[in-house]
Design an enzyme around this catalytic site. Structure first.
Site, PDB file in Angstrom:
ATOM      1  N   ARG A 213      15.242 -18.372  -7.694  1.00 19.91           N
ATOM      2  CA  ARG A 213      15.047 -18.878  -9.250  1.00 19.91           C
ATOM      3  C   ARG A 213      16.546 -19.340  -9.564  1.00 19.91           C
ATOM      4  O   ARG A 213      16.225 -20.281 -10.564  1.00 19.91           O
ATOM      5  CB  ARG A 213      14.377 -17.790  -9.824  1.00 19.91           C
ATOM      6  CG  ARG A 213      13.180 -17.535  -9.487  1.00 19.91           C
ATOM      7  CD  ARG A 213      12.443 -16.531 -10.360  1.00 19.91           C
ATOM      8  NE  ARG A 213      10.874 -16.904  -9.876  1.00 19.91           N
ATOM      9  CZ  ARG A 213       9.897 -15.727 -10.254  1.00 19.91           C
ATOM     10  NH1 ARG A 213      10.474 -14.616 -10.790  1.00 19.91           N
ATOM     11  NH2 ARG A 213       8.633 -15.772 -10.132  1.00 19.91           N
TER      12      ARG A 213
ATOM     13  N   GLY B  52       5.083 -14.359  -4.825  1.00 18.63           N
ATOM     14  CA  GLY B  52       6.199 -14.076  -4.581  1.00 18.63           C
ATOM     15  C   GLY B  52       6.333 -13.581  -3.013  1.00 18.63           C
ATOM     16  O   GLY B  52       7.257 -13.905  -2.219  1.00 18.63           O
TER      17      GLY B  52
ATOM     18  N   GLY C 211       1.692 -16.232 -10.618  1.00 19.22           N
ATOM     19  CA  GLY C 211       0.460 -16.299 -11.530  1.00 19.22           C
ATOM     20  C   GLY C 211       0.129 -17.726 -12.114  1.00 19.22           C
ATOM     21  O   GLY C 211      -0.839 -17.880 -12.437  1.00 19.22           O
TER      22      GLY C 211
HETATM   23  P1  ADP Z   1       1.686 -12.701  -3.250  1.00 14.95           P
HETATM   24  O1  ADP Z   1       3.072 -11.966  -4.153  1.00 14.95           O
HETATM   25  O2  ADP Z   1       1.972 -13.767  -2.574  1.00 14.95           O
HETATM   26  O3  ADP Z   1       1.100 -13.337  -4.341  1.00 14.95           O
HETATM   27  P2  ADP Z   1       0.478 -10.397  -3.368  1.00 14.95           P
HETATM   28  O4  ADP Z   1       1.459  -9.758  -4.291  1.00 14.95           O
HETATM   29  O5  ADP Z   1      -0.852 -10.613  -4.096  1.00 14.95           O
HETATM   30  O6  ADP Z   1       0.992 -11.782  -2.647  1.00 14.95           O
HETATM   31  O7  ADP Z   1       0.275  -9.298  -2.145  1.00 14.95           O
HETATM   32  C1  ADP Z   1       1.165  -9.061  -1.208  1.00 14.95           C
HETATM   33  C2  ADP Z   1       1.016  -7.691  -0.731  1.00 14.95           C
HETATM   34  O8  ADP Z   1      -0.170  -7.237  -0.201  1.00 14.95           O
HETATM   35  C3  ADP Z   1       2.104  -7.453   0.218  1.00 14.95           C
HETATM   36  O9  ADP Z   1       2.935  -6.286   0.011  1.00 14.95           O
HETATM   37  C4  ADP Z   1       1.181  -6.928   1.587  1.00 14.95           C
HETATM   38  O10 ADP Z   1       1.870  -5.853   2.071  1.00 14.95           O
HETATM   39  C5  ADP Z   1       0.098  -6.505   0.954  1.00 14.95           C
HETATM   40  N1  ADP Z   1      -1.064  -6.438   1.986  1.00 14.95           N
HETATM   41  C6  ADP Z   1      -1.502  -7.444   2.532  1.00 14.95           C
HETATM   42  N2  ADP Z   1      -2.499  -7.133   3.412  1.00 14.95           N
HETATM   43  C7  ADP Z   1      -2.489  -5.707   3.224  1.00 14.95           C
HETATM   44  C8  ADP Z   1      -3.495  -4.865   3.711  1.00 14.95           C
HETATM   45  N3  ADP Z   1      -4.451  -5.486   4.556  1.00 14.95           N
HETATM   46  N4  ADP Z   1      -3.522  -3.458   3.417  1.00 14.95           N
HETATM   47  C9  ADP Z   1      -2.628  -3.239   2.288  1.00 14.95           C
HETATM   48  N5  ADP Z   1      -1.868  -4.115   2.023  1.00 14.95           N
HETATM   49  C10 ADP Z   1      -1.621  -5.564   2.064  1.00 14.95           C
HETATM   50 MG    MG Z   2       3.181  -9.979  -5.035  1.00 12.32          MG
END
Ligand code: ADP
Ligand code: MG
Length: 404
Positions: free
Chosen positions: A37, A360, A383
């Site tokens: 960033r 992220g 978001g």
């Molecule tokens: P982003 O930051 O890309 O928007 P999120 O914050 O929504 O993604 O989700 C990311 C998290 O989801 C990661 O830390 C990952 O470990 C967790 N995650 C993904 N699949 C699973 C699962 N099956 N069970 C538990 N946690 C999960």
């Molecule tokens: Mg996240």
């Protein structure tokens, strides 16, 4: 609507420009864990300095809740910014955000082009999150021109992105988007306005509740929705599948059923993983095995999509002409549960489609696997990008637009 940009600004020589940036970096024990960033602010800041302006730069950092929080001071960010810009960044830790000293220092900028003052964490003042007009008026008095380059914050009605540009415009001054915000809007608009079809959205991550609104509005726009990560289990469980101890949100069963019904009505495919990698606990050394996604043994959690799921998702991805990806397919932070995320990310990066990734953790995965070059756009706002892609009007963007 047309977004006003730096191209709409006349001569900037000797003008003071307030630049709202997104320097909300991840900090670990006071050290910046990822400076993406910080580097992302350079094009706009460098251009404005080049054009003869002096700058008042501001951002929020973390969640200090309207009061001074020593751990959330901007000092490490000021140092990193000075380094990437190769310039002096004037930063004085203050008690709050604005005081007579800061105001005087910004006033003097008018006579000294090339100077750059970084304000203290905007969220140290309760007026920021309150979208407070008085706070906005004081911020507006620091500069002649307003530039917003903080894409990650445009979905929030906070003073520095909402009340402040409105005040500037009311006072007959300019309020425009910086280069980063301009690029985000251009890339994401391609997904919103007549995307090339098939348009495929790949969603994952931890909580279905975080992204249910997104799923609901994407169903109206896409041709296929691929769902992995923990959120898949709420879909599978709502359908009567055995998900063991996987992360499930039963209060969202109604919501996911409604999304499915709507998808059926529109002929949109919702693709769930056929197999998953299950283990008794979230630990790298836990014994794990691949099972059908609706047959996770009692006491085990599904922690990644399985190899068949990767294969099937890859087929849909390869046929797509527009792809949005948000949310990892599994707990990719741990090696035994990373193959799904890696496989799907690799497929998207190699697809002939126009590809966008956001979030992220998703971007961390892209970086970890060295796939950045395979994406047409990596969105800096998690978001904000999802809300934009839902077709919602975002307060920080609407104020910078005008009728064509
Ligand atoms: P982003 O930051 O890309 O928007 P999120 O914050 O929504 O993604 O989700 C990311 C998290 O989801 C990661 O830390 C990952 O470990 C967790 N995650 C993904 N699949 C699973 C699962 N099956 N069970 C538990 N946690 C999960
Ligand atoms: Mg996240």
């Amino acid at each position: 609507m047309r977004l006003r940009t730096l191209d709409d600004l006349d001569d900037l020589a000797g003008r003071r420009v307030f630049v709202r940036v997104d320097l909300n970096v991840p900090l670990k024990d006071g050290v910046i864990a990822d400076d993406t960033r910080v580097r992302a602010t350079v094009p706009t800041l460098a251009e404005l300095l080049e054009r003869g302006a002096s700058l008042v730069v501001a951002s929020h950092l973390g969640r200090p809740k309207g009061q001074v929080d020593e751990a959330a001071r901007m000092r490490p960010v000021a140092e990193a910014l000075a380094e990437v810009l190769g310039r002096v960044v004037e930063y004085v830790p203050t008690d709050g955000v604005l005081n007579a000293e800061v105001e005087q220092s910004c006033e003097a900028l008018a006579f000294e082009p090339g100077r750059l003052v970084l304000l203290e964490n905007l969220r140290f003042d309760p007026g920021e999150e309150g979208d407070d007009r008085e706070f906005a008026l004081r911020l507006a008095s620091l500069a002649d021109v307003y530039v917003d380059d903080a894409f990650g914050a445009v979905h929030r009605a906070h003073a520095s992105v909402s009340a402040m540009p409105r005040v500037m415009l009311e006072q007959g001054r300019s309020a425009v988007a910086g280069r980063l915000l301009e690029r985000e809007v251009a890339a994401l608009s391609r997904l919103l306005d007549e995307p090339d079809r098939p348009y495929v959205a790949v969603l994952g991550g931890a909580k279905v509740s975080d992204k249910l609104a997104t799923i609901g509005s994407l169903v109206e726009r896409v041709d296929a929705l691929l769902i992995g990560g923990a959120m898949a289990f709420t879909f599978i469980a709502a359908d009567g599948g055995q998900v063991g101890a996987s992360l499930v949100e039963p209060d969202r069963f109604e919501g996911v059923r409604a999304a499915r019904a709507r998808a059926d009505e529109l002929g949109v495919m919702i693709q769930l993983p056929e197999d998953v990698v299950a283990a008794p606990e979230i630990a790298a050394e836990a014994p794990h095995h691949t099972v059908p996604s609706g047959e996770v043994p009692r006491g085990e959690k599904g922690l990644d999509i399985g190899p068949r799921a990767v294969e099937e998702f890859t087929r849909t991805i390869a046929a797509a002409r527009t792809i949005l990806w948000n949310g990892p397919m599994g707990v990719f932070e741990l090696e035994p549960f990373s193959a799904g995320t890696r496989g799907v990310a690799t497929a998207i990066a190699g697809a002939p489609a126009f590809t966008v990734a956001g979030g992220g953790d998703s971007l961390a995965a892209v970086t970890k696997y060295g796939l950045g070059d395979g994406f047409d756009h990596l969105s800096t706002g998690g978001g904000a990008s999802l809300e934009f892609l839902e077709g919602r009007s975002l307060p920080g963007i609407a104020v910078l637009e005008e009728a064509e």
